[in-house]
Design a protein around this motif. Structure first.
Motif, PDB file in Angstrom:
ATOM      1  N   VAL A 177       0.851  -1.174   0.000  1.00  0.00           N
ATOM      2  CA  VAL A 177       0.000   0.000   0.000  1.00  0.00           C
ATOM      3  C   VAL A 177       0.895   1.235   0.000  1.00  0.00           C
ATOM      4  O   VAL A 177       1.815   1.347   0.822  1.00  0.00           O
ATOM      5  CB  VAL A 177      -0.938   0.021   1.218  1.00  0.00           C
ATOM      6  N   ILE A 178       0.644   2.156  -0.913  1.00  0.00           N
ATOM      7  CA  ILE A 178       1.387   3.423  -0.989  1.00  0.00           C
ATOM      8  C   ILE A 178       0.475   4.520  -0.472  1.00  0.00           C
ATOM      9  O   ILE A 178      -0.606   4.756  -1.020  1.00  0.00           O
ATOM     10  CB  ILE A 178       1.824   3.732  -2.436  1.00  0.00           C
ATOM     11  N   ASP A 179       0.918   5.198   0.617  1.00  0.00           N
ATOM     12  CA  ASP A 179       0.134   6.246   1.256  1.00  0.00           C
ATOM     13  C   ASP A 179       0.684   7.590   0.819  1.00  0.00           C
ATOM     14  O   ASP A 179       1.842   7.934   1.107  1.00  0.00           O
ATOM     15  CB  ASP A 179       0.209   6.091   2.776  1.00  0.00           C
ATOM     16  N   MET A 180      -0.108   8.382   0.112  1.00  0.00           N
ATOM     17  CA  MET A 180       0.308   9.709  -0.353  1.00  0.00           C
ATOM     18  C   MET A 180      -0.571  10.791   0.253  1.00  0.00           C
ATOM     19  O   MET A 180      -0.710  11.879  -0.295  1.00  0.00           O
ATOM     20  CB  MET A 180       0.237   9.776  -1.881  1.00  0.00           C
ATOM     21  N   THR A 181      -1.184  10.501   1.410  1.00  0.00           N
ATOM     22  CA  THR A 181      -2.053  11.484   2.051  1.00  0.00           C
ATOM     23  C   THR A 181      -1.287  12.455   2.911  1.00  0.00           C
ATOM     24  O   THR A 181      -1.831  13.492   3.308  1.00  0.00           O
ATOM     25  CB  THR A 181      -3.103  10.762   2.901  1.00  0.00           C
ATOM     26  N   GLY A 182      -0.053  12.182   3.279  1.00  0.00           N
ATOM     27  CA  GLY A 182       0.727  13.064   4.160  1.00  0.00           C
ATOM     28  C   GLY A 182       1.684  13.957   3.382  1.00  0.00           C
ATOM     29  O   GLY A 182       1.590  14.143   2.171  1.00  0.00           O
ATOM     30  N   ARG A 183       2.695  14.490   4.141  1.00  0.00           N
ATOM     31  CA  ARG A 183       3.688  15.359   3.517  1.00  0.00           C
ATOM     32  C   ARG A 183       4.546  14.598   2.538  1.00  0.00           C
ATOM     33  O   ARG A 183       4.937  15.091   1.500  1.00  0.00           O
ATOM     34  CB  ARG A 183       4.610  15.963   4.578  1.00  0.00           C
ATOM     35  N   GLU A 184       4.874  13.397   2.951  1.00  0.00           N
ATOM     36  CA  GLU A 184       5.758  12.614   2.111  1.00  0.00           C
ATOM     37  C   GLU A 184       5.137  11.248   1.857  1.00  0.00           C
ATOM     38  O   GLU A 184       4.299  10.772   2.628  1.00  0.00           O
ATOM     39  CB  GLU A 184       7.128  12.468   2.777  1.00  0.00           C
ATOM     40  N   GLN A 185       5.569  10.642   0.812  1.00  0.00           N
ATOM     41  CA  GLN A 185       5.027   9.328   0.408  1.00  0.00           C
ATOM     42  C   GLN A 185       5.515   8.252   1.359  1.00  0.00           C
ATOM     43  O   GLN A 185       6.697   8.192   1.693  1.00  0.00           O
ATOM     44  CB  GLN A 185       5.474   9.044  -1.025  1.00  0.00           C
TER      45      GLN A 185
END
Length: 761
Positions: free
Chosen positions: A198-206
């Motif tokens: 799972v790649i999380d791109m909801t924050g400042r950084e990936q």
């Protein structure tokens, strides 16, 4: 017609008052009663509102909204309206609201005058006191406005530039436990997705996660402050210790996991306690059942040991068969389960068999055939296995009673049958009859097939019908109820021996009939008829050939010998004999007698005498009827000649009367036979539908005539208007299109069927 091109004319509604006058009038109106219509100044009333208007120019609300409901609809009394009556018929009560539960508002809706010319809601809430009373809804417009301003301020930069205090989320122990239970329930489907990238791109950084469950542990402390953009103007944080934050977060996670684990362990222990409680209850029940079974088995064992002790030769009080039966009855009644579960075969072999041998030691079955039947019947109910069929004798180890009968009782029967003479069948038949309900079926079949039948077969082979004085049926037929079809193989040699014995037989010897008569119902009808046609009928034909018919000196012995066999041979065979060997000679004698100027009275007596020699069954046969009718015709032709009539006056009338009488008797006999057959058919219920529903009206009349024993026959050669005439008793009738016409004095009268029967009777 109106002129729409003219300018608009406005109707004056009065002068506009000032604000001060409006305020003073409002104060005065609160204390005054509602102004009636007739008190209103005429110039202030608009033309459109003259008929029913309760409005005043100065009023802001509906006058009726403040008055009581007593005068509601009072104006209807001056009109022809029926609205009030209709409302009352439908259950309306004055002073209450409309609707099934009186949920409607009582007062009419009030109107509130807006202050200016702005839009709806521009001057605040426009709800009246009456609407607030009827619909008490909290007005949340101000709260909505505050919430809107609050959300709007989030998009604006704080003018003070101060830092917001971070908000922390606190979890209670109960929330953690609930979360742990939910995670436990969802653990099974999550296992399938445990290896998903799972790649999380909801924050400042990936960020990259390797399971969906890791996302749930993200942001345990939400950061509500706006993210600072990274760039040249970015200011470093004054207190940034990522290692300490990581360690603290790790401690928090470990504590959460411990709490969840402890909750699960506690729940598991509670479930284990409940499970063990149920197990203890089950085990206690099993224990009590086992204790009861042990107690029962111990008492059964004591009884069996007592029997074994009394079976010893040195015992002072030996066990008898009756006492042993009582012990087994006790076992069966009080300890049924143990008795059924135990091996009854071994127990019976050890205890009952020696006693049974001693009981039958001096038994002679042919002298005392009922000896022991009661004892054996009692032991049958005690030892026989109900689950097995009585004829299943293939496995003796499964049933103690069958083994008892085969090993103890059967040897005595074998010995006695070996010494038994088949011609003395009475004692053996009585013995087997008395034991047929006690002995198992397969043992009885073995006795009849293996012991009795070979002895009978051997005796039949040595039997000679010419020399033996005892007829064979006297020692074969008593076995029919027991053996039935088993005796079939004996019948063929018996018929052969009887046929050989009849080769030199003459019908004058009546002993043959005595020997053969008992076998008529034993042999099958086909084999019996074949035997008769082959061995008896030719001898009877020879006897009839030797018969000499002499009216002056008649010897009847040969005729009696033949007629004696009427019940033994079939009617068709007997009629064939008479047609071939008797009637030709008899008619020839009659013709020769009539040609020699005879005495017709003697001929009539001779004719009636011979006819009386035959039974009704033979006389009813069509061939015999034809022969006697032929004789009558010959006699009628003889008396119709002038010579005969001249020589003996009155002979023609006598012969005609004889002919009429004989034929009437034949007709009555036929009618009686048909009626008997119809009654038999009705009793058996065979052919009821066919016999009870006549095909036409004539058949119906014929059926009624047979039921009431009335002669119904056509009158030969007589018609009326082309319709056949019939005699119905003593009445002459004819039938036309389903109607019966009876001959009256002058005309034919139609009548009903019941009236016709009454007239005939």
């Amino acid at each position: 017609s109106r002129d729409y091109s003219a300018p608009v004319n406005f109707i004056s509604a009065g002068l506009k008052k000032s604000a001060a006058e409006d305020a003073s009038e409002e104060d005065s109106d609160e204390d005054e009663k509602p102004v009636k219509q007739e008190e209103t100044p005429k110039e202030f009333v608009p033309k459109k509102l003259k008929t029913g208007g309760n409005f005043k120019p100065s009023q802001k609300g509906f006058v009726g909204g403040t008055k009581s409901f007593v005068d509601f609809g009072s104006w209807e009394r001056h009109t022809k309206g029926i609205g009030q009556k209709l409302l009352q018929k439908m259950g309306y009560v004055p002073g209450r609201g409309l609707g099934k539960n009186a949920q409607g508002i009582i007062n009419p809706i009030e109107a509130k005058q807006r202050k200016g010319k702005g839009a709806v809601g521009a001057y605040g809430s426009e709800r009246t006191s009456q609407s607030l009373q009827d619909f008490p809804v909290v007005d949340s417009e101000e709260e909505a406005e505050e919430e809107f301003q609050k959300e709007l301020s989030q998009w604006r930069k704080d003018p003070n530039g101060g830092k917001k205090k971070p908000k922390y989320s606190y979890k209670t122990v109960e929330e953690l436990k609930a979360k742990g239970r939910i995670n436990k329930k969802l653990s099974a489907p999550q296992k399938e997705l445990s290896q998903v990238k799972v790649i999380d791109m909801t924050g400042r950084e990936q960020k990259v996660y390797y399971s969906y469950s890791q996302i749930s542990h993200k942001h345990n402390i939400p950061d509500d402050s706006p993210q600072q953009p990274l760039g040249k103007d970015a200011k470093p944080q004054g207190f940034a210790l990522p290692e300490l934050e990581h360690n603290l977060q790790l401690l928090i996670d470990i504590t959460e996991q411990e709490i969840i684990q402890n909750d699960r362990q506690l729940q598991y222990e509670r479930d284990m306690v409940v499970n063990l409680t149920h197990e203890i209850q089950k085990m206690s029940e099993v224990l009590s059942h086992e204790e009861t079974a042990i107690g029962n088995l111990s008492r059964v064992l004591e009884m069996v040991e007592e029997c074994e002790r009394r079976m010893q030769p040195s015992c002072e009080n030996p066990l008898t068969l009756d006492e042993c039966a009582k012990i087994f009855e006790t076992l069966q009644d009080k300890y049924y389960e143990e008795y059924r579960m135990s091996d009854r075969v071994d127990l019976a072999v050890a205890i009952v068999y020696p006693l049974m041998k001693d009981y039958f030691k001096n038994w002679d079955p042919l002298k005392d055939c009922t000896y022991g039947t009661e004892i054996i019947a009692k032991w049958k109910s005690l030892l026989e296995n109900d689950q097995l069929l009585s004829h299943s004798g293939q496995d003796l180890s499964t049933d103690a009673f069958h083994r008892l009968m085969w090993e103890i009782w059967m040897p005595y029967v074998r010995n006695i049958v070996a010494q038994w003479q088949p011609r003395n069948c009475g004692s053996m038949v009585d013995f087997l009859d008395s034991w047929v309900n006690v002995v198992p079926v397969w043992i009885l079949d073995n006795i009849l097939d293996q012991l009795i039948f070979p002895k009978l077969q051997k005796e039949v082979e040595s039997w000679n019908p010419l020399t033996d004085t005892v007829p064979i049926h006297s020692w074969i037929h008593p076995w029919l109820p027991l053996m039935q079809a088993r005796l079939e193989p004996l019948y063929s040699p018996i018929r052969n021996k009887l046929a050989n014995a009849l080769q030199k037989w003459h019908p004058s010897d009546s002993s043959a009939k005595l020997i053969l008569q008992p076998w008529k119902d034993v042999f099958t009808p086909g084999s019996w008829e074949a035997f008769m046609v082959k061995n008896i009928v030719p001898k009877l034909g020879m006897c009839l050939n030797e018969l000499v018919i002499n009216p002056h000196q008649q010897h009847m012995d040969a005729f009696y010998w033949v007629i004696d066999w009427e019940g033994m041979i079939s009617v068709s065979s007997l009629v064939g004999l008479l047609e071939k060997h008797f009637f030709p000679k008899w008619l020839q004698v009659l013709c020769s007698w009539l040609s020699n100027s005879p005495n017709y009275e003697e001929i009539t007596k001779w004719y009636l005498g011979w006819k009386s020699m035959f039974s009704d069954q033979v006389l009813a046969h069509p061939s015999i009827k034809d022969k006697f009718n032929e004789a009558l015709d010959i006699m009628n032709r003889a008396v119709s000649s002038s010579v005969g009539g001249y020589m003996q006056p009155g002979a023609r009338e006598n012969i005609a009367y004889l002919t009429h009488t004989e034929r009437r008797k034949d007709f009555q006999y036929e009618a009686m036979q048909e009626r008997r057959e119809a009654e038999n058919m009705a009793q058996r219920g065979i052919g009821m539908a066919a016999s009870s529903v006549p095909m036409n009206f004539k058949d119906l009349i014929q059926t009624k005539a047979e039921e009431h024993n009335i002669v119904f026959m056509p009158v030969i050669g007589k018609r009326h208007e082309g319709k056949q005439l019939y005699t119905f008793g003593r009445i002459v009738i004819y039938i036309d299109r389903g109607v019966v016409f009876v001959q009256g004095e002058k005309t034919w009268v139609p009548t009903s069927l019941q009236s016709l029967i009454d007239m005939a009777k």
